[in-house]
Design a protein around this motif. Structure first.
Motif, PDB file in Angstrom:
ATOM      1  N   ALA A  89       0.866  -1.180   0.000  1.00 10.87           N
ATOM      2  CA  ALA A  89       0.000   0.000   0.000  1.00 10.87           C
ATOM      3  C   ALA A  89       0.900   1.227   0.000  1.00 10.87           C
ATOM      4  O   ALA A  89       1.390   1.653   1.050  1.00 10.87           O
ATOM      5  N   ILE A  90       1.149   1.779  -1.175  1.00 10.74           N
ATOM      6  CA  ILE A  90       2.089   2.890  -1.327  1.00 10.74           C
ATOM      7  C   ILE A  90       1.320   4.212  -1.315  1.00 10.74           C
ATOM      8  O   ILE A  90       0.424   4.428  -2.141  1.00 10.74           O
ATOM      9  N   ASN A  91       1.659   5.072  -0.363  1.00  7.45           N
ATOM     10  CA  ASN A  91       1.009   6.377  -0.293  1.00  7.45           C
ATOM     11  C   ASN A  91       1.446   7.289  -1.429  1.00  7.45           C
ATOM     12  O   ASN A  91       0.613   7.918  -2.087  1.00  7.45           O
ATOM     13  N   ARG A  92       2.782   7.356  -1.631  1.00  7.47           N
ATOM     14  CA  ARG A  92       3.319   8.273  -2.633  1.00  7.47           C
ATOM     15  C   ARG A  92       4.454   7.609  -3.401  1.00  7.47           C
ATOM     16  O   ARG A  92       5.341   7.021  -2.791  1.00  7.47           O
ATOM     17  N   ALA A  93       4.399   7.740  -4.718  1.00  9.70           N
ATOM     18  CA  ALA A  93       5.485   7.268  -5.573  1.00  9.70           C
ATOM     19  C   ALA A  93       6.240   8.470  -6.098  1.00  9.70           C
ATOM     20  O   ALA A  93       5.656   9.339  -6.773  1.00  9.70           O
ATOM     21  N   PHE A  94       7.527   8.557  -5.767  1.00  9.45           N
ATOM     22  CA  PHE A  94       8.393   9.596  -6.300  1.00  9.45           C
ATOM     23  C   PHE A  94       9.119   9.009  -7.504  1.00  9.45           C
ATOM     24  O   PHE A  94       9.940   8.091  -7.363  1.00  9.45           O
ATOM     25  N   LEU A  95       8.808   9.532  -8.675  1.00  4.80           N
ATOM     26  CA  LEU A  95       9.296   8.978  -9.930  1.00  4.80           C
ATOM     27  C   LEU A  95      10.268   9.934 -10.599  1.00  4.80           C
ATOM     28  O   LEU A  95      10.122  11.155 -10.511  1.00  4.80           O
ATOM     29  N   SER A  96      11.250   9.360 -11.277  1.00  7.61           N
ATOM     30  CA  SER A  96      12.170  10.149 -12.086  1.00  7.61           C
ATOM     31  C   SER A  96      12.006   9.741 -13.542  1.00  7.61           C
ATOM     32  O   SER A  96      11.477   8.663 -13.847  1.00  7.61           O
ATOM     33  N   ALA A  97      12.453  10.586 -14.449  1.00  2.08           N
ATOM     34  CA  ALA A  97      12.387  10.298 -15.880  1.00  2.08           C
ATOM     35  C   ALA A  97      13.572  10.960 -16.561  1.00  2.08           C
ATOM     36  O   ALA A  97      14.021  12.028 -16.147  1.00  2.08           O
ATOM     37  N   ALA A  98      14.078  10.323 -17.600  1.00  2.00           N
ATOM     38  CA  ALA A  98      15.143  10.922 -18.398  1.00  2.00           C
ATOM     39  C   ALA A  98      14.576  11.754 -19.533  1.00  2.00           C
ATOM     40  O   ALA A  98      15.292  12.539 -20.149  1.00  2.00           O
ATOM     41  N   GLY A  99      13.269  11.573 -19.814  1.00  2.00           N
ATOM     42  CA  GLY A  99      12.606  12.344 -20.848  1.00  2.00           C
ATOM     43  C   GLY A  99      11.155  12.598 -20.483  1.00  2.00           C
ATOM     44  O   GLY A  99      10.472  11.697 -19.997  1.00  2.00           O
ATOM     45  N   VAL A 100      10.713  13.829 -20.690  1.00  2.00           N
ATOM     46  CA  VAL A 100       9.316  14.207 -20.464  1.00  2.00           C
ATOM     47  C   VAL A 100       8.877  15.002 -21.678  1.00  2.00           C
ATOM     48  O   VAL A 100       9.371  16.112 -21.914  1.00  2.00           O
ATOM     49  N   HIS A 101       7.952  14.430 -22.452  1.00  2.00           N
ATOM     50  CA  HIS A 101       7.600  15.008 -23.754  1.00  2.00           C
ATOM     51  C   HIS A 101       6.087  15.148 -23.857  1.00  2.00           C
ATOM     52  O   HIS A 101       5.349  14.266 -23.401  1.00  2.00           O
ATOM     53  N   PRO A 102       5.583  16.252 -24.436  1.00  2.00           N
ATOM     54  CA  PRO A 102       4.136  16.464 -24.473  1.00  2.00           C
ATOM     55  C   PRO A 102       3.361  15.400 -25.231  1.00  2.00           C
ATOM     56  O   PRO A 102       2.225  15.089 -24.869  1.00  2.00           O
ATOM     57  N   ARG A 103       3.950  14.830 -26.272  1.00  2.00           N
ATOM     58  CA  ARG A 103       3.249  13.794 -27.054  1.00  2.00           C
ATOM     59  C   ARG A 103       3.697  12.390 -26.692  1.00  2.00           C
ATOM     60  O   ARG A 103       2.895  11.459 -26.683  1.00  2.00           O
ATOM     61  N   HIS A 104       4.979  12.222 -26.417  1.00  2.00           N
ATOM     62  CA  HIS A 104       5.532  10.885 -26.218  1.00  2.00           C
ATOM     63  C   HIS A 104       5.609  10.474 -24.762  1.00  2.00           C
ATOM     64  O   HIS A 104       6.023   9.366 -24.450  1.00  2.00           O
ATOM     65  N   GLY A 105       5.216  11.367 -23.857  1.00  2.00           N
ATOM     66  CA  GLY A 105       5.084  11.005 -22.463  1.00  2.00           C
ATOM     67  C   GLY A 105       6.387  10.890 -21.706  1.00  2.00           C
ATOM     68  O   GLY A 105       7.359  11.605 -21.965  1.00  2.00           O
ATOM     69  N   LEU A 106       6.416   9.946 -20.766  1.00  2.00           N
ATOM     70  CA  LEU A 106       7.536   9.771 -19.840  1.00  2.00           C
ATOM     71  C   LEU A 106       8.420   8.632 -20.321  1.00  2.00           C
ATOM     72  O   LEU A 106       7.927   7.546 -20.644  1.00  2.00           O
ATOM     73  N   SER A 107       9.715   8.852 -20.325  1.00  2.00           N
ATOM     74  CA  SER A 107      10.623   7.830 -20.831  1.00  2.00           C
ATOM     75  C   SER A 107      11.913   7.807 -20.035  1.00  2.00           C
ATOM     76  O   SER A 107      12.250   8.755 -19.318  1.00  2.00           O
ATOM     77  N   CYS A 108      12.644   6.697 -20.172  1.00  2.00           N
ATOM     78  CA  CYS A 108      13.921   6.516 -19.483  1.00  2.00           C
ATOM     79  C   CYS A 108      14.893   5.820 -20.424  1.00  2.00           C
ATOM     80  O   CYS A 108      14.532   5.441 -21.543  1.00  2.00           O
ATOM     81  N   PHE A 109      16.115   5.627 -19.986  1.00  2.00           N
ATOM     82  CA  PHE A 109      17.136   5.015 -20.828  1.00  2.00           C
ATOM     83  C   PHE A 109      17.020   3.495 -20.891  1.00  2.00           C
ATOM     84  O   PHE A 109      17.274   2.885 -21.924  1.00  2.00           O
ATOM     85  N   HIS A 110      16.647   2.856 -19.784  1.00  2.00           N
ATOM     86  CA  HIS A 110      16.762   1.409 -19.667  1.00  2.00           C
ATOM     87  C   HIS A 110      15.394   0.736 -19.623  1.00  2.00           C
ATOM     88  O   HIS A 110      14.531   1.109 -18.823  1.00  2.00           O
ATOM     89  N   PHE A 111      15.218  -0.274 -20.466  1.00  2.00           N
ATOM     90  CA  PHE A 111      13.922  -0.941 -20.564  1.00  2.00           C
ATOM     91  C   PHE A 111      13.586  -1.730 -19.295  1.00  2.00           C
ATOM     92  O   PHE A 111      12.411  -1.929 -18.994  1.00  2.00           O
ATOM     93  N   HIS A 112      14.587  -2.166 -18.540  1.00  2.00           N
ATOM     94  CA  HIS A 112      14.271  -2.922 -17.323  1.00  2.00           C
ATOM     95  C   HIS A 112      13.664  -2.032 -16.235  1.00  2.00           C
ATOM     96  O   HIS A 112      13.102  -2.548 -15.266  1.00  2.00           O
ATOM     97  N   GLU A 113      13.743  -0.704 -16.393  1.00  2.00           N
ATOM     98  CA  GLU A 113      13.142   0.205 -15.419  1.00  2.00           C
ATOM     99  C   GLU A 113      11.643   0.409 -15.649  1.00  2.00           C
ATOM    100  O   GLU A 113      10.945   0.916 -14.774  1.00  2.00           O
ATOM    101  N   VAL A 114      11.149   0.010 -16.813  1.00  2.00           N
ATOM    102  CA  VAL A 114       9.754   0.289 -17.164  1.00  2.00           C
ATOM    103  C   VAL A 114       8.790  -0.417 -16.216  1.00  2.00           C
ATOM    104  O   VAL A 114       7.823   0.176 -15.724  1.00  2.00           O
ATOM    105  N   ALA A 115       9.022  -1.698 -15.945  1.00  2.00           N
ATOM    106  CA  ALA A 115       8.087  -2.474 -15.117  1.00  2.00           C
ATOM    107  C   ALA A 115       7.933  -1.914 -13.706  1.00  2.00           C
ATOM    108  O   ALA A 115       6.800  -1.707 -13.246  1.00  2.00           O
ATOM    109  N   PRO A 116       9.018  -1.632 -12.963  1.00  2.00           N
ATOM    110  CA  PRO A 116       8.821  -1.077 -11.617  1.00  2.00           C
ATOM    111  C   PRO A 116       8.202   0.312 -11.626  1.00  2.00           C
ATOM    112  O   PRO A 116       7.407   0.647 -10.734  1.00  2.00           O
ATOM    113  N   LYS A 117       8.530   1.135 -12.612  1.00  2.00           N
ATOM    114  CA  LYS A 117       7.918   2.459 -12.693  1.00  2.00           C
ATOM    115  C   LYS A 117       6.416   2.335 -12.915  1.00  2.00           C
ATOM    116  O   LYS A 117       5.610   3.005 -12.254  1.00  2.00           O
ATOM    117  N   ARG A 118       6.020   1.481 -13.856  1.00  2.00           N
ATOM    118  CA  ARG A 118       4.600   1.297 -14.130  1.00  2.00           C
ATOM    119  C   ARG A 118       3.880   0.683 -12.931  1.00  2.00           C
ATOM    120  O   ARG A 118       2.735   1.054 -12.631  1.00  2.00           O
TER     121      ARG A 118
END
Length: 248
Positions: A167-196
């Motif tokens: 039961a997580i109250n708050r998730a503090f997330l980081s991103a290597a890219g924030v784009h108006p059309r393409h959304g939130l992105s990072c460098f490494h594909f293995h980071e996608v699952a825990p972020k999501r």
């Protein structure tokens, strides 16, 4: 590469110099050929243009560079990252369970939590976990698995289930890219699952990024802008830089 292929690649390079990225289907339509033909053109070219997540980009464009090493990033924007983490810490309440993402942006957040006595920190990042372990008042939940030295983070097939049980109250997330059309992105594909997983599980989703990440696309997309409840940034306006890509 034959002459027609070379002309197509040259034309696409000109368009990308202005626009930054093109969908593969859009690039094919622009050249009057099939997406497979564009793929063949790229395979036969000198590597000036590359495909990332269905988008055509210039390999030399720094906005899409797929190289990341945590040690190299540690001192970049260090003062800005500390200031952002002070803002982020103001959202924390005693008794919270927090998800803290990997990377260097959120590492200073742990120091801001030292005065709390009833906090649980969930992370898959070794640098964050090591900092939490130095504060006896903080409870640590480390999501383990295969270790990736470049990002000092772990990868596990069971991360969705592991985070879903919390039961997580708050998730503090980081991103290597924030784009108006393409959304939130990072460098490494293995980071996608825990972020999501954190986005799905948390009561509040907080994105913490310095201004250099705005308008940028990185290879691994993990979310959309509307997945985030709050953006903490050092940009002059915390929302307007998301409307249009950052000029290079």
């Amino acid at each position: 590469m034959n002459e027609r292929s070379a002309r197509r690649v040259a034309r696409l390079a000109e368009v990308l110099a202005e626009r930054g990225s093109l969908r593969l289907a859009e690039a094919a339509s622009l050249c009057g050929v099939s997406p497979m033909t564009i793929r063949r053109d790229l395979a036969a070219s000198d590597g000036e243009l590359v495909l990332m997540g269905g988008y055509l980009v210039r390999a030399a464009d720094p906005r899409y560079a797929p190289v990341y090493d945590l040690d190299d990033q540690r001192d970049r924007q260090a003062a800005a990252k500390r200031a952002l983490c002070r803002k982020a810490a103001a959202r924390v309440e005693e008794g919270d369970t927090l998800f803290i993402d990997c990377g260097t942006t959120l590492a200073p957040l742990v120091a801001e939590l030292a005065g709390y006595r009833e906090l649980t920190v969930v992370t898959y990042a070794l640098n964050v976990a090591s900092a939490v372990a130095r504060h006896p008042g903080l409870r640590l939940v480390l999501l383990g698995g295969l270790y990736h030295p470049a990002s000092q983070s772990f990868e596990s097939d069971g991360v969705d289930a592991a985070v879903g049980r919390l039961a997580i109250n708050r998730a503090f997330l980081s991103a290597a890219g924030v784009h108006p059309r393409h959304g939130l992105s990072c460098f490494h594909f293995h980071e996608v699952a825990p972020k999501r997983a954190a986005i799905a599980a948390a009561g509040e989703r907080i994105l913490v990024v310095d201004a250099t990440k705005l308008g940028v696309i990185r290879p691994a997309r993990f979310g959309a802008l509307d997945d985030i409840d709050l953006l903490i940034s050092d940009a002059e306006s915390e929302t307007s830089p998301l409307v249009e890509p950052r000029e290079e």
